[in-house]
Design a protein around this motif. Structure first.
Motif, PDB file in Angstrom:
ATOM      1  N   HIS A 122      36.534  94.603  54.433  1.00  0.00           N
ATOM      2  CA  HIS A 122      37.828  95.179  53.448  1.00  0.00           C
ATOM      3  C   HIS A 122      37.051  96.529  52.880  1.00  0.00           C
ATOM      4  CE1 HIS A 122      40.029  91.660  53.305  1.00  0.00           C
ATOM      5  NE2 HIS A 122      38.856  90.998  52.872  1.00  0.00           N
ATOM      6  N   ARG A 123      37.096  97.340  54.189  1.00  0.00           N
ATOM      7  CA  ARG A 123      36.487  98.764  53.806  1.00  0.00           C
ATOM      8  C   ARG A 123      37.534  99.949  53.912  1.00  0.00           C
ATOM      9  NH1 ARG A 123      31.781  98.928  58.185  1.00  0.00           N
ATOM     10  NH2 ARG A 123      33.632  98.512  59.345  1.00  0.00           N
ATOM     11  N   THR A 124      38.536  99.694  53.372  1.00  0.00           N
ATOM     12  CA  THR A 124      39.554 100.901  53.391  1.00  0.00           C
ATOM     13  C   THR A 124      39.555 101.689  52.390  1.00  0.00           C
ATOM     14  OG1 THR A 124      41.120  99.187  52.191  1.00  0.00           O
ATOM     15  CG2 THR A 124      41.651  99.211  54.559  1.00  0.00           C
ATOM     16  N   HIS A 125      39.259 101.311  51.074  1.00  0.00           N
ATOM     17  CA  HIS A 125      39.127 102.083  49.965  1.00  0.00           C
ATOM     18  C   HIS A 125      37.707 102.085  49.610  1.00  0.00           C
ATOM     19  CE1 HIS A 125      43.439 102.986  49.561  1.00  0.00           C
ATOM     20  NE2 HIS A 125      43.750 101.652  49.700  1.00  0.00           N
TER      21      HIS A 125
ATOM     22  N   SER B 294      37.327  99.729  46.392  1.00  0.00           N
ATOM     23  CA  SER B 294      37.218  98.532  46.810  1.00  0.00           C
ATOM     24  C   SER B 294      35.563  98.078  47.326  1.00  0.00           C
ATOM     25  CB  SER B 294      38.032  97.814  47.930  1.00  0.00           C
ATOM     26  OG  SER B 294      37.874  98.565  49.060  1.00  0.00           O
TER      27      SER B 294
ATOM     28  N   THR C   7      42.381 111.464  48.305  1.00  0.00           N
ATOM     29  CA  THR C   7      42.571 110.025  48.358  1.00  0.00           C
ATOM     30  C   THR C   7      41.085 109.449  48.445  1.00  0.00           C
ATOM     31  OG1 THR C   7      43.264 108.211  49.781  1.00  0.00           O
ATOM     32  CG2 THR C   7      42.661 110.088  51.081  1.00  0.00           C
ATOM     33  N   ASP C   8      40.850 108.092  48.232  1.00  0.00           N
ATOM     34  CA  ASP C   8      39.734 107.456  48.403  1.00  0.00           C
ATOM     35  C   ASP C   8      39.713 106.651  49.744  1.00  0.00           C
ATOM     36  OD1 ASP C   8      41.395 105.255  47.361  1.00  0.00           O
ATOM     37  OD2 ASP C   8      39.817 104.404  46.351  1.00  0.00           O
ATOM     38  N   ARG C   9      40.478 106.724  50.326  1.00  0.00           N
ATOM     39  CA  ARG C   9      40.580 105.927  51.949  1.00  0.00           C
ATOM     40  C   ARG C   9      39.310 106.439  52.449  1.00  0.00           C
ATOM     41  NH1 ARG C   9      44.791 102.820  53.270  1.00  0.00           N
ATOM     42  NH2 ARG C   9      44.290 103.111  55.452  1.00  0.00           N
TER      43      ARG C   9
ATOM     44  N   GLN D  40      38.730 105.825  55.734  1.00  0.00           N
ATOM     45  CA  GLN D  40      39.164 106.504  57.019  1.00  0.00           C
ATOM     46  C   GLN D  40      39.393 108.174  57.173  1.00  0.00           C
ATOM     47  OE1 GLN D  40      40.554 103.673  56.161  1.00  0.00           O
ATOM     48  NE2 GLN D  40      39.550 102.273  57.479  1.00  0.00           N
ATOM     49  N   SER D  41      39.707 108.514  56.012  1.00  0.00           N
ATOM     50  CA  SER D  41      39.956 110.140  55.826  1.00  0.00           C
ATOM     51  C   SER D  41      38.724 110.797  55.742  1.00  0.00           C
ATOM     52  CB  SER D  41      40.873 110.266  54.800  1.00  0.00           C
ATOM     53  OG  SER D  41      40.506 110.094  53.520  1.00  0.00           O
TER      54      SER D  41
END
Length: 98
Positions: free
Chosen positions: A22-25, A28, A87-89, A91-92
């Motif tokens: 779960h490495r989206t944010h 997390s 953002t903290d995503r 991927q960005s």
């Protein structure tokens, strides 16, 4: 393996799988790292109590100090990326743009 050891081993493995899958944010990922460090701290504290040895009594406090340093560095990175990228995503984030 006693139920206590199984509980802390499974808590550590749950944190590790959460970090891996779960490495989206970034938040997390930091929470999974903190869960892993908490399970390690409690397991090391119980291990020190079971051994009744004064040689290892400083180990849980040292781990807790490193955990606090890791948490503060992670929060500083979270604030810095939220300010620069909005953002903290994960991927960005692009290391080539820095």
């Amino acid at each position: 393996m006693t139920p206590v050891h199984f509980a802390f081993s499974s808590a550590f493995m749950l944190g590790l799988t959460g970090l891996a899958f779960h490495r989206t944010h970034l938040l997390s990922a930091l929470l999974c790292l903190e869960g892993m460090m908490l399970s390690l701290f409690i397991a090391l504290s119980l291990w020190t109590l079971q051994l009744d040895s004064t040689n290892f009594s400083a180990s849980p406090m040292l781990l807790l100090a490193f955990s606090a340093c890791e948490a503060s560095a992670g929060l500083a990175l979270l604030v810095a990326t939220a300010r620069t990228h909005g953002t903290d995503r994960l991927q960005s984030l692009n290391l080539l743009q820095c």
